[in-house]
Scaffold this motif. Structure first.
Motif, short mmCIF file in Angstrom:
data_model
loop_
_atom_site.label_atom_id
_atom_site.label_comp_id
_atom_site.label_asym_id
_atom_site.label_seq_id
_atom_site.Cartn_x
_atom_site.Cartn_y
_atom_site.Cartn_z
N SER A 63 0.86 -1.19 0.00
CA SER A 63 0.00 0.00 0.00
C SER A 63 0.89 1.23 0.00
CB SER A 63 -0.92 0.02 1.23
OG SER A 63 -0.18 0.33 2.40
N ALA A 64 0.27 2.41 -0.06
CA ALA A 64 1.02 3.64 0.20
C ALA A 64 1.40 3.65 1.68
CB ALA A 64 0.17 4.85 -0.16
N GLN A 65 2.44 4.39 2.02
CA GLN A 65 2.93 4.37 3.39
C GLN A 65 2.09 5.21 4.35
OE1 GLN A 65 7.11 5.20 3.79
NE2 GLN A 65 7.72 3.53 2.43
N GLY A 66 1.43 6.23 3.85
CA GLY A 66 0.73 7.13 4.74
C GLY A 66 1.70 8.05 5.47
N ASP A 67 1.14 8.91 6.32
CA ASP A 67 1.98 9.89 7.02
C ASP A 67 2.90 9.24 8.04
OD1 ASP A 67 0.83 11.95 5.57
OD2 ASP A 67 -0.76 12.27 7.04
N ASP A 68 2.41 8.21 8.71
CA ASP A 68 3.20 7.50 9.72
C ASP A 68 3.11 6.01 9.39
OD1 ASP A 68 4.24 6.18 11.93
OD2 ASP A 68 3.44 7.64 13.36
N PRO A 69 4.06 5.48 8.64
CA PRO A 69 3.94 4.11 8.12
C PRO A 69 3.77 3.05 9.20
CG PRO A 69 5.70 5.28 6.99
CD PRO A 69 5.27 6.15 8.13
N VAL A 70 4.50 3.17 10.31
CA VAL A 70 4.39 2.15 11.35
C VAL A 70 3.01 2.21 12.00
CG1 VAL A 70 5.34 1.33 13.54
CG2 VAL A 70 6.88 2.13 11.74
N ALA A 71 2.55 3.42 12.32
CA ALA A 71 1.23 3.58 12.93
C ALA A 71 0.13 3.15 11.96
CB ALA A 71 1.02 5.03 13.37
N HIS A 72 0.38 3.32 10.67
CA HIS A 72 -0.62 2.95 9.66
C HIS A 72 -0.74 1.43 9.56
CE1 HIS A 72 0.61 1.18 5.74
NE2 HIS A 72 -0.55 1.57 5.27
#
Length: 530
Positions: free
Chosen positions: A454-463
């Motif tokens: 997927s896309a990583q988002g703003d905070d990849p770990v939290a996502h």
């Protein structure tokens, strides 16, 4: 050679994604390049060690000198966490909150015992470290005052019995080195997991590893005939015979214990003659359901190939069935599902099993594609972790998870995990591509191995964390096991506790209290801390 500190494996083997794949990720998933330049190893901030000088002196005495106790920043960074996607994202961002205080390199069982005594005397926790390939938090204890016990100096073939077809291997021996040593005597272990190039014999035993040729050679825990375990309370030795009725099999207690009960210092394994011939082929099925039915028939009624795996429609289309040919299936309108079969043994035996299995696969609706897909798979079988790193480099998030269940539950488990991942990540604004394959088969069931991009988002770990939790919940609800071969670590621990049940967990706690009364061994891994 050390593994790449912020990625997988040999830096020389890392390769960027093709432009076509990068464009597909952008168009399909909204992947955007990460703006910041990657940190260099020398830019990673590492706090000074908090281990007392007296403790470091005691550790040096235990392992034959200060040269085998390392407190420099690079050594400690290279022993920080494992190789899951969150692990890599955190180290790439400069997060060294759980860096070990020192790296200790023993050379023998007695030196391991001495290290454990020194750590007990100075209240330091201990994390056994082999290849560093854990993807489930197996190298991330809940305490910060710990040392990494790197077993690389314990890397020998101690004994080989050609009559019994057994070998005694040390735990720090990497799989390729083990195969090379055995091959000198005409034998093979036959254990080829995706982590093969970097993982170690001790790690295979500690995590109940399963190799890609498990249909023919069996899982690693089936290969183990004996173990030696060093604990703070002394030595445990198991395996006087290939099978025994002398009480419960203590090998099974040590296998999968992930360093929580002790440090594995030698492993006696079953070995087999090197095969004369290896043949790999590709088969196409109209659907995942049809392909799974064919695999079940071979697993239950034979003949069972040495390698037997099946990619679902999405994984086949993308090309993950052949990791060195990503995107190759995008132009195929009749992609269906790709199965890979492999046969190893004498030339006569290999051909006989291949022909017999082909008859079954055709009867189940399979179409032989030929040797090319199978050979491509064999050539690229260890490439997927490098692909994951390349995806991270262009701003995509990529992670894997796996489970197993009985054949009758496979369809529901497959749907439940895919739905949990898709729904959770879509709700977070990063709709994923979810792929799956059956990677290991048994008479009574199979494993499912999922890849998520997927896309990583703003905070990849939290996502990722809510998606991983949702998938874990789906696994238990659908009747699967929380791990088939990656292990428990800290990532799966809470779900493992629920899977095992309270009484079983208390029994395991009692074992740990007896072998590790101060709770120094990999605290919080496998079992919650008291």
């Amino acid at each position: 050679m050390d593994m790449l500190w912020n990625g997988w494996g040999d830096p020389a083997k890392a390769a960027p994604l093709p432009d076509a794949v990068t464009g597909l990720l952008r168009d399909l998933l909204g992947v955007k390049p990460r703006g910041a330049e990657p940190l260099a190893l020398t830019d990673i901030p590492v706090p000074g060690t908090t281990a007392a000088p007296a403790a470091l002196d005691a550790l040096a005495d235990a392992v034959g000198g200060a040269d085998h106790v390392r407190t420099d920043a690079e050594s400690r960074i290279r022993h920080t966490r494992g190789k899951s996607t969150p692990d890599l994202l955190r180290i790439r961002a400069g997060d060294t909150a759980d860096v070990p205080q020192a790296v200790v390199l023993p050379a023998s069982h007695d030196e391991v015992l001495a290290v454990l005594r020194a750590c007990a005397a100075h209240r330091l926790a201990v994390v056994p470290f082999g290849g560093g390939t854990s993807v489930v938090g197996g190298l991330a204890p809940e305490r910060r005052d710990f040392v990494a016990l790197d077993l690389r100096r314990m890397n020998g073939l101690l004994d080989l019995d050609p009559v019994s077809r057994t070998a005694v291997l040390q735990p720090g021996l990497r799989a390729p080195e083990a195969e090379a040593l055995l091959a000198e005597h005409g034998f093979t272990l036959g254990h080829f997991p995706q982590s093969f190039e970097w993982a170690t014999i001790g790690g295979f035993a500690a995590a109940r590893s399963s190799g890609q040729a498990s249909a023919g050679y069996g899982r690693f825990d089936e290969m183990v005939l004996g173990l030696t375990l060093a604990t703070p309370e002394g030595t445990v030795e198991t395996g006087r015979a290939p099978r025994s009725a002398a009480g419960p099999d203590l090998r099974q207690l040590i296998l999968g214990s992930e360093g929580a009960f002790g440090v594995i210092t030698s492993v006696t394994v079953r070995i087999r003659p090197l095969p004369e011939r290896r043949v790999y082929e590709g088969w196409r099925f109209a659907s995942f359901e049809a392909g799974a039915a064919a695999l079940r028939r071979l697993a239950q009624d034979g003949p069972r190939p040495t390698v037997l795996r099946l990619s679902d429609e999405t994984e086949t289309l993308i090309g993950l069935a052949q990791p060195d040919a990503i995107g190759a299936g995008l132009d195929q309108s009749d992609a269906g599902c790709m199965a890979i079969t492999g046969y190893e043994g004498t030339a006569e035996e290999t051909e006989r099993r291949r022909e017999q299995a082909a008859a079954v696969l055709r009867d189940c609706g399979g179409t032989l594609v030929g040797a090319e897909p199978g050979e491509r798979w064999a050539h690229g079988r260890y490439s997927a972790p490098y692909l994951r790193d390349a995806l991270l480099d262009v701003g995509a998030f990529a992670e894997t998870l796996e489970t197993a269940t009985f054949w009758s539950r496979v369809p529901d488990l497959y749907t439940a995990v895919r739905t949990a991942l898709t729904d959770t990540l879509t709700a977070a604004g990063t709709p994923p591509l979810v792929m799956c394959h059956i990677s290991h088969v048994y008479e009574n069931g199979a494993s499912l191995y999922f890849t998520v991009v997927s896309a990583q988002g703003d905070d990849p770990v939290a996502h990722w964390t809510p998606a991983k939790h949702a998938a874990n919940e789906a696994v238990l609800a659908a009747g699967g096991t929380i791990s088939h071969h990656h292990g428990v670590g800290t990532d799966h621990r809470d779900w493992y506790v629920r899977e095992a049940g309270p009484l079983a967990v208390e029994a395991l706690r009692a074992v740990k209290r007896r072998l590790d009364p101060e709770g120094l061994l990999n605290p919080g891994v496998l079992l919650p801390t008291d």
